[in-house]
Design a protein around this motif. Structure first.
Motif, PDB file in Angstrom:
ATOM      1  N   SER B  25       0.814  -1.212   0.000  1.00 12.65           N
ATOM      2  CA  SER B  25       0.000   0.000   0.000  1.00 12.65           C
ATOM      3  C   SER B  25       0.849   1.263   0.000  1.00 12.65           C
ATOM      4  O   SER B  25       0.540   2.231  -0.677  1.00 12.65           O
ATOM      5  CB  SER B  25      -0.939   0.015   1.204  1.00 12.65           C
ATOM      6  OG  SER B  25      -0.165   0.041   2.392  1.00 12.65           O
ATOM      7  N   LEU B  26       1.962   1.258   0.758  1.00 14.35           N
ATOM      8  CA  LEU B  26       2.790   2.461   0.783  1.00 14.35           C
ATOM      9  C   LEU B  26       3.430   2.695  -0.582  1.00 14.35           C
ATOM     10  O   LEU B  26       3.447   3.810  -1.082  1.00 14.35           O
ATOM     11  CB  LEU B  26       3.883   2.364   1.848  1.00 14.35           C
ATOM     12  CG  LEU B  26       4.762   3.605   1.845  1.00 14.35           C
ATOM     13  CD1 LEU B  26       4.047   4.781   2.470  1.00 14.35           C
ATOM     14  CD2 LEU B  26       6.096   3.367   2.506  1.00 14.35           C
ATOM     15  N   ALA B  27       3.933   1.615  -1.175  1.00 15.91           N
ATOM     16  CA  ALA B  27       4.546   1.756  -2.502  1.00 15.91           C
ATOM     17  C   ALA B  27       3.540   2.335  -3.475  1.00 15.91           C
ATOM     18  O   ALA B  27       3.868   3.212  -4.275  1.00 15.91           O
ATOM     19  CB  ALA B  27       5.044   0.389  -2.991  1.00 15.91           C
ATOM     20  N   ALA B  28       2.317   1.873  -3.350  1.00 13.65           N
ATOM     21  CA  ALA B  28       1.272   2.376  -4.248  1.00 13.65           C
ATOM     22  C   ALA B  28       1.006   3.849  -3.980  1.00 13.65           C
ATOM     23  O   ALA B  28       0.890   4.658  -4.898  1.00 13.65           O
ATOM     24  CB  ALA B  28      -0.004   1.563  -4.057  1.00 13.65           C
ATOM     25  N   ARG B  29       0.929   4.187  -2.692  1.00 14.50           N
ATOM     26  CA  ARG B  29       0.680   5.579  -2.323  1.00 14.50           C
ATOM     27  C   ARG B  29       1.810   6.466  -2.830  1.00 14.50           C
ATOM     28  O   ARG B  29       1.588   7.546  -3.384  1.00 14.50           O
ATOM     29  CB  ARG B  29       0.590   5.661  -0.801  1.00 14.50           C
ATOM     30  CG  ARG B  29       0.593   7.081  -0.258  1.00 14.50           C
ATOM     31  CD  ARG B  29       0.345   7.060   1.247  1.00 14.50           C
ATOM     32  NE  ARG B  29       0.898   8.268   1.875  1.00 14.50           N
ATOM     33  CZ  ARG B  29       0.739   8.544   3.162  1.00 14.50           C
ATOM     34  NH1 ARG B  29       0.088   7.713   3.958  1.00 14.50           N
ATOM     35  NH2 ARG B  29       1.258   9.642   3.670  1.00 14.50           N
TER      36      ARG B  29
END
Lengths: 277, 313
Positions: B25-29
């Motif tokens: 999720s962080l990578a996506a964000r």
């Protein structure tokens, strides 16, 4: 001790040479200032005047009252302020994305930025004019401002500075639940303030100097900036050197004042960027 | 450039850990916000700088005066260019100007940088004085030098008369008009390159000189064996950007001579400007721009390599 005497002599000669160089280099600026205060009699009299016989302020009054330099100054200030403002708004964001994020198209963006630095502006002059024309922006403020809204080198400068910001600061913000925008404005931006000042100075000088584009995109007198106004003045009044010089002083003064106010930072900024627009 | 390498290696390592700790999720964000921050730049540089590059070539295939409809004529503009004496002349004039300005600027600015790399009294004040020509815009300087070159009451003429010579008429003479431009350009440009060299000199570790001194090397030996070799990357960089910069010169020619006398100072950018915006030959001027681009592409590729080389260091 002849050796020591020789060295002292050497040092004095070197100092004198540097002083002489400084004088030669300053001649055009001082002569410009001096001539801007000369009356036309000072020019056309048979004897040569290095200094005006009396301070003739009328030139400055003429330049603003009889000729449109007040308007040129206003346009220059407006355009430059807008260009500097947009650069301060956008280039740090782009530098941030290039320094701290991975996203699809990052390499492509880097290529875009590099290409912009390397493309000679003259070579894209015609298509750029055609684009601005198709937007209906010829002889409008957006037409004068938009092509310089982001400096490719500014992006590079920002990227370089933001790379030096420790990731931990940014991650700490994320752990505390700050939004990405808040991280950017409250953590990253305050940390790169010195770089922002450098960016502002460099963009200010470049924008204040821009001549060719402003020459092409302005029609008539209304939107001319100082460089174009000066150039058009010369085309019409090729012998009114005293007014030409007064106008030149008006155009030079703002940059010189900024330079004198923040010399060291100015020189540091230029050392990093110079040559690249 | 150096900061980038020192920082990027650890970033990469840590990124792997981070992805592991926080999951996708962080990578996506980060990807989303990276794109968000970069989008204005994509649009801006793409529209105003990259797209025009291709458009130049496209327009060069047309005959177009802006007032009528563009008419496709294939490579005709290029054929005409190759027979246009004015165009061939302007390439020669551009090279003359660029070489004249650059070679002297390299020597002068390196010399000045070596001087300002020493410590002496009032150094900072002198540095500011020497840098002043670079601060004020080229338009202003062009006018001031136009004034100084004036044959009847310009400084050069006055000085020559004071020495007992005749009036100086540099701008009226095809043989001396270009040297007059070159002189002005060196005076305006040298401080900029001086500053780049100075930054390069400051980056050389003082230990090297200490060690050389201990070994009994003279000042000249230190210059030839330490300073100049270590300055090589800076010098290459200066060579390329000064050449690219010189080929783009326009303002002094426009203001002092308007390309004349004859065509003695009609550089390529002047040729493009006149054909495009005075004669309204968009296609023809674009074709000249393409040739101009090709000439500078060679230098730009070298610059790209240098930039990459510096990044890799």
């Amino acid at each position: 001790m002849p050796r020591k005497a020789f060295r002292t002599l050497n040092r004095i000669l070197a100092q004198l040479a540097i002083l002489a160089g400084a004088i030669v280099i300053s001649v055009p600026s001082l002569y410009m200032l001096s001539a801007s205060f000369m009356s036309s009699q000072d020019f056309f009299s048979t004897e040569f005047h290095l200094l005006p016989t009396a301070l003739y302020w009328q030139n400055y009054i003429d330049v603003f009252v009889s000729f449109n330099f007040g308007n040129y100054l206003k346009n220059s200030l407006l355009v430059t302020a807008a260009v500097v403002g947009m650069n301060l708004l956008f280039t740090p964001m782009v530098g941030y994305s290039l320094a701290k994020f991975d996203f699809p198209g990052k390499t492509l963006l880097l290529i875009f930025v590099l290409a912009t630095i390397m493309i000679p502006f003259t070579a894209i002059l015609i298509p750029l004019f055609l684009i601005i024309r198709s937007f209906g922006w010829v002889n409008t403020y957006p037409g004068l401002i938009m092509p310089f809204a982001m400096s490719a080198f500014g992006v590079f400068l920002m990227r370089q500075f933001i790379l030096a910001v420790p990731d931990d600061y940014i991650d700490a913000g994320r752990i505390d639940g700050a939004s990405e925008l808040r991280i950017y404005f409250q953590i990253v931006v305050p940390l790169i303030q010195p770089a922002l000042i450098t960016l502002a100075i460099v963009v200010f000088v470049a924008s204040w100097d821009e001549f060719l584009w402003m020459l092409i995109v302005t029609i008539g007198d209304a939107l001319r900036t100082l460089p174009v106004g000066l150039a058009k003045f010369v085309e019409q009044y090729r012998t009114r050197y005293e007014l030409m010089m007064a106008g030149s002083v008006v155009a030079a003064a703002p940059v010189v004042l900024v330079f004198l106010a923040v010399q060291r930072r100015f020189l540091q900024g230029m050392a990093g960027l110079s040559g690249l627009k | 450039m150096q900061a980038s390498t020192t920082a990027s290696a650890p970033t990469k390592r840590r990124k792997a850990e981070r992805t592991h700790i926080w999951g996708r999720s962080l990578a996506a964000r980060k990807m989303r916000f990276g794109l968000f921050f970069a989008t204005p730049a994509f649009l801006f540089f793409g529209l105003f700088y990259v797209y025009p590059l291709f458009r130049t070539f496209y327009v060069s295939l047309f005959s177009w005066s802006l007032l009528d409809e563009p008419r496709f004529i294939g490579m005709t503009n290029y054929v005409t260019l190759s027979n246009d004496k004015e165009f061939i002349n302007s390439i020669g004039v551009s090279f003359y100007y660029a070489i004249g300005v650059c070679v002297i600027i390299w020597i002068v600015s390196l010399g000045l940088a070596l001087v300002f790399n020493q410590n002496f009294r009032f150094r900072q004040a002198y540095l500011s004085t020497y840098y002043m020509p670079a601060v004020i815009s080229l338009t202003v300087w062009s006018l001031v030098w136009l004034f100084m070159y004036n044959p009847s009451f310009g400084l050069f003429s006055e000085f020559a008369r004071w020495l007992g010579f005749r009036d100086v008429r540099m701008l009226d003479n095809p043989a001396t008009a270009m040297p007059a431009m070159i002189l002005l350009s060196i005076w305006k440009g040298a401080p900029v390159y001086m500053l780049i060299f100075l930054a390069g000199l400051r980056a050389i570790p003082g230990d090297y000189y200490e060690a050389a001194k201990v070994d009994g090397a003279s000042a000249w030996q230190r210059l030839w064996s330490i300073t100049l070799p270590l300055l090589r990357p800076v010098f290459l960089y200066v060579v390329v950007i000064s050449i690219i910069g010189a080929f783009q010169a326009f303002t002094p020619m426009y203001l002092l001579t308007n390309g004349g006398p004859g065509s003695a100072t009609r550089v390529l950018s002047m040729f493009i400007f006149q054909n495009g915006f005075q004669f309204l030959k968009m296609g023809y001027a674009s074709a000249a721009s393409v040739i101009f681009l090709l000439i500078l592409l060679v230098f730009s590729l070298v610059q790209f390599r240098i930039l990459r080389f510096q990044q890799a260091e």
